[in-house]
Design a protein around this motif. Structure first.
Motif, PDB file in Angstrom:
ATOM      1  N   PHE A 317     115.681  29.164 -45.934  1.00  0.00           N
ATOM      2  CA  PHE A 317     114.984  29.551 -44.710  1.00  0.00           C
ATOM      3  C   PHE A 317     115.519  28.681 -43.576  1.00  0.00           C
ATOM      4  N   TRP A 318     115.236  29.085 -42.333  1.00  0.00           N
ATOM      5  CA  TRP A 318     115.605  28.221 -41.208  1.00  0.00           C
ATOM      6  C   TRP A 318     114.652  28.455 -40.045  1.00  0.00           C
ATOM      7  N   SER A 319     114.644  27.482 -39.136  1.00  0.00           N
ATOM      8  CA  SER A 319     113.851  27.586 -37.918  1.00  0.00           C
ATOM      9  C   SER A 319     114.546  26.791 -36.825  1.00  0.00           C
ATOM     10  N   LYS A 325     117.459  22.105 -35.401  1.00  0.00           N
ATOM     11  CA  LYS A 325     117.650  23.144 -36.412  1.00  0.00           C
ATOM     12  C   LYS A 325     117.100  22.637 -37.737  1.00  0.00           C
ATOM     13  N   LEU A 326     116.135  23.359 -38.251  1.00  0.00           N
ATOM     14  CA  LEU A 326     115.569  23.073 -39.568  1.00  0.00           C
ATOM     15  C   LEU A 326     116.149  24.055 -40.570  1.00  0.00           C
ATOM     16  N   GLN A 327     116.622  23.556 -41.700  1.00  0.00           N
ATOM     17  CA  GLN A 327     117.110  24.403 -42.790  1.00  0.00           C
ATOM     18  C   GLN A 327     116.434  23.942 -44.079  1.00  0.00           C
ATOM     19  N   ALA A 367     120.619  18.307 -40.254  1.00  0.00           N
ATOM     20  CA  ALA A 367     121.347  17.653 -41.343  1.00  0.00           C
ATOM     21  C   ALA A 367     122.003  18.705 -42.227  1.00  0.00           C
ATOM     22  N   PRO A 368     123.055  19.375 -41.747  1.00  0.00           N
ATOM     23  CA  PRO A 368     123.674  20.463 -42.511  1.00  0.00           C
ATOM     24  C   PRO A 368     124.259  20.022 -43.841  1.00  0.00           C
ATOM     25  N   GLY A 373     124.378  20.431 -49.508  1.00  0.00           N
ATOM     26  CA  GLY A 373     124.453  19.701 -50.765  1.00  0.00           C
ATOM     27  C   GLY A 373     123.221  19.914 -51.619  1.00  0.00           C
ATOM     28  N   GLY A 374     122.055  19.862 -50.988  1.00  0.00           N
ATOM     29  CA  GLY A 374     120.819  20.083 -51.729  1.00  0.00           C
ATOM     30  C   GLY A 374     120.741  21.476 -52.307  1.00  0.00           C
TER      31      GLY A 374
END
Length: 404
Positions: A317-319, A325-327, A367-368, A373-374
């Motif tokens: 998801f993202w916002s 930018k939140l991922q 933090a792309p 990675g996660g």
């Protein structure tokens, strides 16, 4: 040649139609939607489109000419009212019918309504469709005051966009923090501080009990004045058509890993489905996201064209709010602990949710590398060294490869 009928011309339904052609299906495809527009992207409605940074044409998934060029019959402004599973036909509100050999349901979700006085006021706004966004955009004027009922992602995105337009904003959340149902406390605190720094008034632990002229009434009897009221308290699966047809439903239409319903001739995709998540042990869940719609569209297109089933994907998801930018990748349901990598004060950090030594979810803010990675580590079910994971000096690539 078999005929495929798709009910719902949103991101999920439009993607099914396009993928069927991409995968080589040459038979008739009929794509029917109840909105006036061709399939379009919904995420920008609360962001770029609301701020005037995108046009309606920019929102389209594909140019309108695409459907005729691909031999896809697109019918807009049509509402399906009943499915006759025996006769394999769908009836519409205007009295017309469409037959099918294979049916794909992609009717999405609808805004949850509050059962309180004034909830049916015509001036109350929600944000699910292009028409909704148009009403909100027209109502927002510099110096006006917007009350957002519900501190979820859509409400916060709309609040950020409204501030960019010079609108005063108050967010009213019933829970003790914003994003309480969908994010960690660390993330909730970060976004609360972010919005307050941009001049948004955030009020948590308050319950709206009535909508009135010029504002809303709270449970303590106080009144919050507002020129515009936006209600964003979640969505419900639009599964009424499926339920009436006798399909198995439970918080949405129940589907398997190929997006097939309890009727072998009917698939369902997108927000309306209650689906298995293989990456999370097969747990059943309803997801509202573009990546979920696209994943299920691939499943259906593969199943209907005889292709191998695509590999299961990690939910994500993202916002976008202000310059942040939140991922998010994965789901935190089975986590037993959290760790924070980076510093929220620097607006670049990630919250990792772990079950034992496995990551099950990551919330990444600007933090792309941590997000990517996660996501990979969740998909591979790779164990990690939590001490190294928490250390920003150790690259995510090194964490993933366990080369410290």
């Amino acid at each position: 040649m078999t005929k495929i009928l798709i009910i719902g011309a949103g991101h999920a339904g439009g993607s099914v139609a396009a993928l069927l052609r991409q995968y080589g299906y040459e038979g008739p495809i009929v794509l029917v939607g109840d909105e006036a527009s061709a399939p379009y992207q919904r995420p920008p409605l609360s962001k770029a489109w609301l701020k005037g940074e995108a046009t309606q044409e920019d929102l389209l998934l594909r140019p309108e000419s695409f459907y005729a060029e691909q031999g896809i019959t697109l019918r807009t402004g049509m509402t399906a009212t009943a499915i006759d599973r025996e006769e394999k036909r769908v009836r519409f509100a205007d009295g017309t019918e469409e037959t099918y050999d294979s049916l794909v349901l992609a009717t999405g979700s609808t805004a949850r309504k509050l059962a309180i006085p004034g909830a049916d006021r015509p001036d109350l706004l929600e944000l699910r469709t292009l028409e909704d966004a148009g009403k909100l955009k027209a109502a927002l004027r510099p110096g006006s005051r917007l009350a957002v009922v519900g501190g979820g992602y859509v409400g916060l995105e709309a609040a950020a966009s409204a501030r960019a337009l010079g609108v005063e904003v108050v967010v009213l959340e019933r829970m003790d923090r914003v994003l309480a149902r969908v994010a960690s406390e660390t993330l909730s605190t970060f976004f609360t501080d972010l919005h307050r720094a941009h001049g948004v008034e955030i009020r948590t632990g308050v319950e709206v009990t009535a909508f009135e002229d010029g504002g809303v009434r709270l449970a303590d009897g106080s009144r919050v004045a507002a020129d515009v009221v936006l209600v964003g308290v979640g969505g419900l699966a639009r599964d009424d058509l499926a339920r009436a047809a006798g399909l198995v439903c439970d918080n949405g239409v129940v589907v398997d890993g190929t997006a097939r319903t309890s009727d072998p001739a009917i698939h369902a995709v997108g927000d309306m489905t209650f689906r298995p998540l293989p990456v999370h042990g097969g747990r059943m869940q309803r997801l509202e996201s573009v990546p979920n719609a696209l994943e299920q569209a691939k499943q259906v297109a593969a199943a209907l064209t005889g292709r191998p089933a695509p590999a299961p994907e990690v939910p994500w998801f993202w916002s976008d709010q202000y310059e942040v930018k939140l991922q998010i990748a994965g789901l935190p349901n089975d986590a037993d602990r959290q760790l924070v990598r980076g510093d929220p004060a620097e607006e670049r950090f990630a919250v990792f949710h772990l079950s034992g030594d496995h990551i099950v979810c990551v919330e990444a803010v600007n933090a792309p590398a941590e997000f990517m990675g996660g996501r990979q580590l969740i998909g591979r079910a790779t164990p990690v060294d939590a001490v190294k994971l928490a250390d920003p000096a150790v690259s995510m690539k090194a964490v993933a490869l366990q080369t410290f």
